[in-house]
Scaffold this motif. Structure first.
Motif, PDB file in Angstrom:
ATOM      1  N   GLY A 136       4.246 -19.279 -25.701  1.00 27.38           N
ATOM      2  CA  GLY A 136       4.612 -20.312 -24.741  1.00 27.38           C
ATOM      3  C   GLY A 136       3.490 -21.198 -24.259  1.00 27.38           C
ATOM      4  O   GLY A 136       3.691 -22.010 -23.346  1.00 27.38           O
ATOM      5  N   LEU A 137       2.310 -21.102 -24.857  1.00 24.33           N
ATOM      6  CA  LEU A 137       1.182 -21.903 -24.374  1.00 24.33           C
ATOM      7  C   LEU A 137       1.353 -23.384 -24.699  1.00 24.33           C
ATOM      8  O   LEU A 137       0.977 -24.250 -23.902  1.00 24.33           O
ATOM      9  CB  LEU A 137      -0.123 -21.373 -24.960  1.00 24.33           C
ATOM     10  CG  LEU A 137      -0.471 -19.920 -24.600  1.00 24.33           C
ATOM     11  CD1 LEU A 137      -1.760 -19.500 -25.281  1.00 24.33           C
ATOM     12  CD2 LEU A 137      -0.582 -19.752 -23.090  1.00 24.33           C
ATOM     13  N   GLY A 138       1.908 -23.691 -25.858  1.00 29.46           N
ATOM     14  CA  GLY A 138       2.141 -25.088 -26.204  1.00 29.46           C
ATOM     15  C   GLY A 138       3.095 -25.747 -25.227  1.00 29.46           C
ATOM     16  O   GLY A 138       2.874 -26.879 -24.787  1.00 29.46           O
ATOM     17  N   ARG A 139       4.154 -25.049 -24.862  1.00 28.07           N
ATOM     18  CA  ARG A 139       5.111 -25.591 -23.898  1.00 28.07           C
ATOM     19  C   ARG A 139       4.457 -25.777 -22.529  1.00 28.07           C
ATOM     20  O   ARG A 139       4.719 -26.760 -21.835  1.00 28.07           O
ATOM     21  CB  ARG A 139       6.321 -24.655 -23.799  1.00 28.07           C
ATOM     22  CG  ARG A 139       7.433 -25.166 -22.890  1.00 28.07           C
ATOM     23  CD  ARG A 139       8.716 -24.384 -23.134  1.00 28.07           C
ATOM     24  NE  ARG A 139       8.530 -22.962 -22.859  1.00 28.07           N
ATOM     25  CZ  ARG A 139       8.775 -22.391 -21.676  1.00 28.07           C
ATOM     26  NH1 ARG A 139       9.191 -23.132 -20.655  1.00 28.07           N
ATOM     27  NH2 ARG A 139       8.606 -21.097 -21.508  1.00 28.07           N
ATOM     28  N   ALA A 140       3.588 -24.840 -22.145  1.00 23.59           N
ATOM     29  CA  ALA A 140       2.890 -24.975 -20.861  1.00 23.59           C
ATOM     30  C   ALA A 140       1.971 -26.187 -20.853  1.00 23.59           C
ATOM     31  O   ALA A 140       1.913 -26.939 -19.866  1.00 23.59           O
ATOM     32  CB  ALA A 140       2.097 -23.700 -20.574  1.00 23.59           C
ATOM     33  N   LEU A 141       1.258 -26.419 -21.953  1.00 23.87           N
ATOM     34  CA  LEU A 141       0.379 -27.586 -22.044  1.00 23.87           C
ATOM     35  C   LEU A 141       1.187 -28.880 -22.024  1.00 23.87           C
ATOM     36  O   LEU A 141       0.794 -29.860 -21.381  1.00 23.87           O
ATOM     37  CB  LEU A 141      -0.458 -27.501 -23.323  1.00 23.87           C
ATOM     38  CG  LEU A 141      -1.559 -26.437 -23.346  1.00 23.87           C
ATOM     39  CD1 LEU A 141      -2.088 -26.241 -24.763  1.00 23.87           C
ATOM     40  CD2 LEU A 141      -2.698 -26.810 -22.394  1.00 23.87           C
ATOM     41  N   LEU A 142       2.321 -28.887 -22.716  1.00 27.36           N
ATOM     42  CA  LEU A 142       3.151 -30.081 -22.762  1.00 27.36           C
ATOM     43  C   LEU A 142       3.726 -30.398 -21.374  1.00 27.36           C
ATOM     44  O   LEU A 142       3.739 -31.554 -20.946  1.00 27.36           O
ATOM     45  CB  LEU A 142       4.273 -29.882 -23.773  1.00 27.36           C
ATOM     46  CG  LEU A 142       5.107 -31.101 -24.140  1.00 27.36           C
ATOM     47  CD1 LEU A 142       4.237 -32.204 -24.729  1.00 27.36           C
ATOM     48  CD2 LEU A 142       6.208 -30.718 -25.126  1.00 27.36           C
ATOM     49  N   THR A 143       4.161 -29.384 -20.665  1.00 27.51           N
ATOM     50  CA  THR A 143       4.682 -29.593 -19.314  1.00 27.51           C
ATOM     51  C   THR A 143       3.586 -30.110 -18.387  1.00 27.51           C
ATOM     52  O   THR A 143       3.813 -31.007 -17.565  1.00 27.51           O
ATOM     53  CB  THR A 143       5.261 -28.281 -18.762  1.00 27.51           C
ATOM     54  OG1 THR A 143       6.306 -27.826 -19.625  1.00 27.51           O
ATOM     55  CG2 THR A 143       5.825 -28.483 -17.362  1.00 27.51           C
ATOM     56  N   LEU A 182       2.673 -18.544 -17.166  1.00 24.27           N
ATOM     57  CA  LEU A 182       1.813 -18.211 -18.299  1.00 24.27           C
ATOM     58  C   LEU A 182       1.766 -16.697 -18.501  1.00 24.27           C
ATOM     59  O   LEU A 182       1.909 -15.922 -17.540  1.00 24.27           O
ATOM     60  CB  LEU A 182       0.407 -18.743 -18.051  1.00 24.27           C
ATOM     61  CG  LEU A 182       0.237 -20.262 -18.052  1.00 24.27           C
ATOM     62  CD1 LEU A 182      -1.164 -20.634 -17.612  1.00 24.27           C
ATOM     63  CD2 LEU A 182       0.512 -20.828 -19.427  1.00 24.27           C
ATOM     64  N   PRO A 183       1.550 -16.263 -19.740  1.00 25.64           N
ATOM     65  CA  PRO A 183       1.373 -14.827 -19.980  1.00 25.64           C
ATOM     66  C   PRO A 183       0.191 -14.282 -19.183  1.00 25.64           C
ATOM     67  O   PRO A 183      -0.749 -15.021 -18.842  1.00 25.64           O
ATOM     68  CB  PRO A 183       1.102 -14.758 -21.488  1.00 25.64           C
ATOM     69  CG  PRO A 183       1.637 -16.035 -22.050  1.00 25.64           C
ATOM     70  CD  PRO A 183       1.461 -17.059 -20.983  1.00 25.64           C
ATOM     71  N   ALA A 184       0.236 -13.014 -18.901  1.00 25.59           N
ATOM     72  CA  ALA A 184      -0.817 -12.373 -18.111  1.00 25.59           C
ATOM     73  C   ALA A 184      -2.185 -12.615 -18.734  1.00 25.59           C
ATOM     74  O   ALA A 184      -2.371 -12.439 -19.946  1.00 25.59           O
ATOM     75  CB  ALA A 184      -0.549 -10.876 -18.010  1.00 25.59           C
TER      76      ALA A 184
END
Length: 264
Positions: free
Chosen positions: A202-209, A102-104
């Motif tokens: 990249g938050l959507g991809r992190a939530l999906l993963t 995730l971003p800082a």
């Protein structure tokens, strides 16, 4: 009764003609007070116009969902409106991507609901969103899930909020499972949203993963979702490995069987 239980599958029903001839197979459930006839499939040999006419009469006031484009076309030709055209996707859970960094300052937090998340969802579903604006009923339904496990409880291992450096919720993924409206056993993404100010990092991809890995942790074999035509999130789902399961075309059958709703 024109709509009767399927003699070989207790989860399904049959739509009969007046003479008792079976016309279509379907599955009934309730979606936040709206009665739904899901996965309506005309049986071999049944005329689509006959199925459409019988459905209008015997399923009046119900939201009809079908993968059959011919049946949807017959209903539209009879004056009704195609309310939604979407694709159901599935992802097998044997091989999954590693959680992205995730971003800082950004973290994934326990699922839940708060005013910041309500504002994030409202902003994410703006007036031009293919699914339409966020509604107060959407907020009530999610609150009910967390407060009373109604209509279905969250799948907590697969659900999460994303929280920014300011400590405020800026998006979430909300999953349930197994769900009663599918023809297979799977977890389901009910909602995934990221506020506009937090998109593109990249938050959507992190939530999906997280949803994929949490569904496997819950020992469910697949994760599913429905994406409406024209939703740009479809690219993210395809890139993550989701594959087409079926098309779903939705038509609201008027409470008055003789009503015409085209042009509303």
């Amino acid at each position: 009764m024109p709509v009767r239980p399927h003699p070989e599958d207790a989860a399904d029903s049959l739509l009969d003609a007046d003479d008792g001839t079976a016309l279509a197979r379907l599955r009934r459930y309730d979606d936040d007070g709206q009665s739904v006839a899901a996965d309506v499939r005309p049986l071999p040999g049944a005329a689509l116009t006959a199925v459409a006419a019988q459905a209008r009469r015997d399923l009046a006031g119900v939201r009809l969902e079908t993968p059959d484009e011919g049946l949807a076309g017959a209903l539209v030709a009879g004056g009704l409106v195609l309310r939604r055209a979407a694709t159901e996707l599935r992802h097998g859970l044997t091989e999954l991507p590693a959680p992205p960094v995730l971003p800082a300052g950004w973290t994934l937090a326990a699922p839940g609901w708060d005013d910041d998340l309500a504002r994030a969802c409202d902003a994410a579903y703006g007036p031009d969103h293919p699914d339409g604006r966020w509604q107060s009923g959407d907020t009530r339904q999610i609150r009910a899930m967390f407060d009373a496990d109604d209509p279905v409880p969250p799948l907590r291992s697969a659900s999460a909020r994303v929280v920014g450096p300011d400590g405020r919720s800026a998006g979430h993924v909300l999953c349930a499972g197994p769900v009663p409206w599918t023809d297979d056993v799977c977890g389901w993404i009910l909602n995934i949203a990221v506020a506009p100010h937090a998109q593109g990092i990249g938050l959507g991809r992190a939530l999906l993963t997280h949803a994929l890995r949490g569904t496997r942790e819950a020992e469910l074999p697949t994760l599913g979702l429905s994406v409406v035509d024209g939703n740009p999130a479809r690219r993210m789902y395809d890139n993550a490995g989701f594959r087409t399961h079926t098309r779903v075309l939705s038509v609201l059958l008027p409470a008055d069987p003789g009503a015409v709703t085209a042009g509303e």
